[in-house]
Write a protein that holds these residues in place. Sequence first.
Motif, short mmCIF file in Angstrom:
data_model
loop_
_atom_site.label_atom_id
_atom_site.label_comp_id
_atom_site.label_asym_id
_atom_site.label_seq_id
_atom_site.Cartn_x
_atom_site.Cartn_y
_atom_site.Cartn_z
N GLY A 1 36.93 0.99 -102.57
CA GLY A 1 36.63 -0.43 -102.69
C GLY A 1 35.19 -0.74 -103.00
N SER B 1 43.78 -1.19 -108.03
CA SER B 1 44.83 -1.96 -107.36
C SER B 1 44.80 -1.68 -105.85
CB SER B 1 46.20 -1.58 -107.93
OG SER B 1 46.55 -0.27 -107.52
N PRO B 2 45.36 -2.59 -105.03
CA PRO B 2 45.42 -2.33 -103.59
C PRO B 2 46.12 -1.01 -103.27
CG PRO B 2 46.03 -4.59 -104.06
CD PRO B 2 45.91 -3.91 -105.38
N ARG C 1 43.71 1.87 -103.82
CA ARG C 1 42.71 1.95 -102.75
C ARG C 1 43.32 2.52 -101.48
NH1 ARG C 1 41.31 -3.81 -102.26
NH2 ARG C 1 42.38 -4.30 -104.20
N LEU C 2 44.55 2.12 -101.20
CA LEU C 2 45.25 2.66 -100.03
C LEU C 2 45.47 4.16 -100.19
CD1 LEU C 2 46.39 0.98 -97.58
CD2 LEU C 2 48.63 1.31 -98.60
N ARG D 1 37.77 -1.54 -96.31
CA ARG D 1 38.47 -1.70 -97.59
C ARG D 1 39.90 -1.20 -97.50
NH1 ARG D 1 34.94 -5.36 -99.14
NH2 ARG D 1 32.94 -4.55 -99.85
N TYR D 2 40.14 -0.17 -96.69
CA TYR D 2 41.50 0.31 -96.47
C TYR D 2 42.33 -0.79 -95.81
CZ TYR D 2 45.29 3.14 -94.45
OH TYR D 2 46.52 3.65 -94.09
N GLN E 1 41.75 -4.00 -95.87
CA GLN E 1 41.92 -5.12 -96.81
C GLN E 1 42.99 -4.82 -97.85
OE1 GLN E 1 37.91 -5.68 -98.20
NE2 GLN E 1 37.33 -7.00 -96.48
N ALA E 2 43.07 -3.57 -98.30
CA ALA E 2 44.11 -3.20 -99.26
C ALA E 2 45.49 -3.33 -98.64
CB ALA E 2 43.88 -1.77 -99.75
N GLN E 3 45.63 -2.88 -97.39
CA GLN E 3 46.91 -3.01 -96.70
C GLN E 3 47.24 -4.48 -96.46
OE1 GLN E 3 49.39 -1.18 -96.07
NE2 GLN E 3 50.52 -2.53 -94.69
N GLU F 1 46.43 -7.00 -98.43
CA GLU F 1 46.90 -7.55 -99.70
C GLU F 1 48.35 -7.20 -99.95
OE1 GLU F 1 44.28 -6.96 -103.10
OE2 GLU F 1 42.62 -6.64 -101.73
#
Length: 445
Positions: free
Chosen positions: A195, A227-228, A231-232, A261-262, A264-266, A268
């Motif tokens: 991220g 994309s999320p 990142r995940l 950021r992990y 936040q990706a989850q 999303e």
Amino acid sequence: MTQTLAERLGAYQCAGLAPAMAASGKLTRVVGLTLEAVGCTAAVGSQCKVQTQFGEMDAEVVGFADDKLYLMPSESLKGVIPGARVTPAGDGNGVPVGMALLGRVINGIGEPLDGLGPINTGTTADFLSRPINPMSRKPIKTPMDVGVRAINSVLTVGQGQRMGLFAGSGVGKSVLLGMMTRGAKADVVIVGLIGERGREVKEFIDEILGEEGRARAVVVAAPADASPLMRLKGCETALTLAEYYRDQGLNVLLLMDSLTRYAQAQREIALAVGEPPASKGYPPSVFARLPALVERAGNGAEGQGGITAFFTVLTEGDDLQDPIADAARAILDGHIVLSRQLADSGHYPAIDIEKSISRVMTAVTTPEHQQQARVVKQAYALYQQNHDLINLGAYKSGADPRLDMAITIRPRLERFLTQSMTDVFDYEACLKELEVVAMPLLRAG
């Protein structure tokens, strides 16, 4: 109605559980970043191929409702058309693992980003591993030399410990990670840049990591424009690589930037499939996945190595009570706080030893070391608490002998707790310097 054998076989094939061709479905709806498909069956976590104007696109099943599948693509939605063919593709190929990865830069699913050619390791591993039995883990008994004087001496870390690095933006967390990458006594270093700005990825690799650090490191990069799902996957790939090297008996240093950021990706992904928010916009699944990720680090069983992990946590507005920061403190084995005030004053690394703690320090250090670290932290905290009085001239020398000693030793303590980004301090040398700094405080009682 009872299913026929052919119907049951078709369902298994569509889920990627049989070698025959899986049945295809079609795309019915695009909502935000999520695709909805009908006409096929696939397990949550499995992969699908979505036909677009530019060829096939990879997507992962992240949920379902009745006969609809919710898919999260690993790339841009450009070229997706109504009614596009969706074909389940099983669980994918996993992540390539092996010693050939050292010195390489890969994306969230293990594909090379450095232009050095394909990665042919011949071995792959799943993104998600089975949790280790807690009774099988080796205890943390050995100190970990990270090459940073403030951490080695006052916040000693043990091999297999999971630490949080709490920092706002622009206070030097990336530089500190680079210092540990170069100076740590580890066999392999895994760096996860999740991220971050794309510009920072190249700067970290070329300027902060350097050729020496890169030679024994694997960098997993999933920048902010990924994309999320990517990142995940980037975080999970970094842990998968660290687990592989640990299982080979190696001492691994894992630097994850960042755990926020992990989360936040989850968030999303979860909000896109309809999960309701719980705490400040974060759905419950975020707080379920954080400990599952963190617990993958740590020591292995007897005969295996260990993963010493540093997870950075972004404190927006320097708020240490942020939901992710608060959850991270509860599941990590200690935290190091980087202070904006120290960074603004030119104190680097900007580690606030008053607010930081290593929860396993007592298990990996001697009583003498612990006493020396304690009096140094007390002197530092006492000065900080009376900083305004001292600067205003409101404090008169002699009123408090302990504060007098803290003022006297302050310049030496400042020099001890700071170092340049190119300096590397050996663990034993740090202990000798700590003893020199702490001795006047111990004599003064």
